[in-house]
Design a protein around this motif. Structure first.
Motif: not given
Length: 362
Positions: A43-49, A51-68
């Motif tokens: 996930v690139d939110d200014g720094a490509s990292t 997803l496992a190293y991102k915060g819980d909030g970003v992980q939740s957004l990613a999970a819902l985006a994949l679900m959509r």
């Protein structure tokens, strides 16, 4: 993904026999599991990292985006029930708005169930869609105030029981709108007198985004009626960028043939002429005021200055207050028949919203 070709295998046994019909098979489930273990999401939110190293909030957004995304690919053939516990947890306020947009999109095709303490996720248009849980019991909410109490939201006294808040720029605008709504026909007058509609003044259009944020957090529905000038238009654009208004949530006080106009431009001059002329010893019958194309306050400034009067912020506020008082005394004659179209569109939109709210409670 490259296709792997397997050469026929020869397998010898102790008896010297040989088999050339050996197949390697991997089930779809195992392939899927292997892909999940091997796949890495960046996930690139200014720094490509990762997803496992991102915060819980970003992980939740990613999970819902994949679900959509998955639901979009499957189309309507499969319905999902999406349950999310406290989606606002660990999210920046701006990210909460992005998450709400994702959930709103999912809810158009699937059932979405949330548990939340965040007012942003409350369904304000259909209160009974919200389930309140208190002391181990759950039931559909009966009123917006009940939801506010459960979430600990505090609304100002004049807005506490309002179902719809009408937002205007100044106190004089509020006085005029209060007076006109007080004699409005049918359901509009009833809603205003019963407190279902409340009028809130901004004390300046530049404060719109801030005030709408407060109203949203207090679970209030709102509709804006602002001056059609640079300040009003900019305020609406800023609120739109902030995700606080849609094109259905506002009207501007536009006047035929005028690029910029104010609420006072919609009024019949004869309603306040005598009060202003007597108070300041000026004439409003001059051509530059009655037929000018500039907005009301700019035309009035020229009248004052050309007739030897001081025009400043204090004078403008005082004159607007006197005009509002005249409208309060005679609201039935306040609006000019040829200039009131934008106001009528505004009140019609308010009536539609009140009807929608009533239907949601039935």
């Amino acid at each position: 993904m490259p296709k792997v070709m397997w050469e026929p295998l020869g397998i010898s046994t102790n008896r010297g026999t040989c088999s050339r019909d050996v197949k390697l098979q991997i089930s779809a489930e195992r392939r899927s599991n292997a892909f999940r273990r091997a796949c890495e999401i960046f996930v690139d939110d200014g720094a490509s990292t990762l997803l496992a190293y991102k915060g819980d909030g970003v992980q939740s957004l990613a999970a819902l985006a994949l679900m959509r995304h998955a639901s979009d690919r499957r189309g309507s053939a499969r319905n999902l029930v999406v349950a999310v516990e406290e989606p606002e947890s660990h999210l920046h306020p701006r990210a909460i708005h992005e998450l709400k947009a994702v959930l709103d999109d999912l809810s158009r095709r699937h059932q979405v169930v949330l548990t939340t303490h965040c007012p942003l996720f409350v369904d304000r248009a259909d209160i009974q869609q919200n389930v309140v849980v208190f002391e181990g019991h759950a039931r559909a909410a009966r009123s917006i105030q009940e939801v506010r109490d459960v979430l600990g939201v505090r609304a100002s006294d004049n807005l506490r029981h309002a179902e719809l808040v009408l937002v205007v720029e100044g106190m004089s605008d509020k006085v005029m709108l209060d007076a006109i709504l007080g004699i409005a026909p049918g359901s509009l007058q009833t809603a205003f007198r019963d407190g279902a509609i409340a009028v809130s003044a901004l004390a300046g259009g530049s404060k719109l985004t801030y005030q709408l944020g407060i109203l949203r957090d207090s679970l209030a529905l709102y509709h804006c009626f602002l001056d059609n000038d640079d300040t009003g238009r900019t305020a609406i654009e800023d609120a739109w960028v902030a995700g606080l208004v849609t094109d259905a949530d506002y009207h501007l006080a536009s006047c035929p043939g005028m690029t910029n106009s104010e609420i006072e431009d919609l009024l019949d001059v004869d309603v306040y002429r005598a009060a202003i002329e007597n108070a300041y010893r000026i004439s409003l019958s001059v051509k530059q005021f009655r037929h000018g194309k500039a907005k009301w306050s700019d035309r009035l400034r020229k009248v004052f200055e050309s007739q030897g009067k001081i025009w400043n912020d204090r004078t403008e506020l005082e004159v607007k207050t006197r005009v509002a008082d005249c409208v309060h005394v005679n609201p039935g004659q306040a609006l000019h028949p040829a200039k009131r179209a934008s106001f009528d569109a505004f009140t019609s939109a308010v009536e539609v919203r009140l009807t929608e709210l009533k239907r949601s409670r039935e």
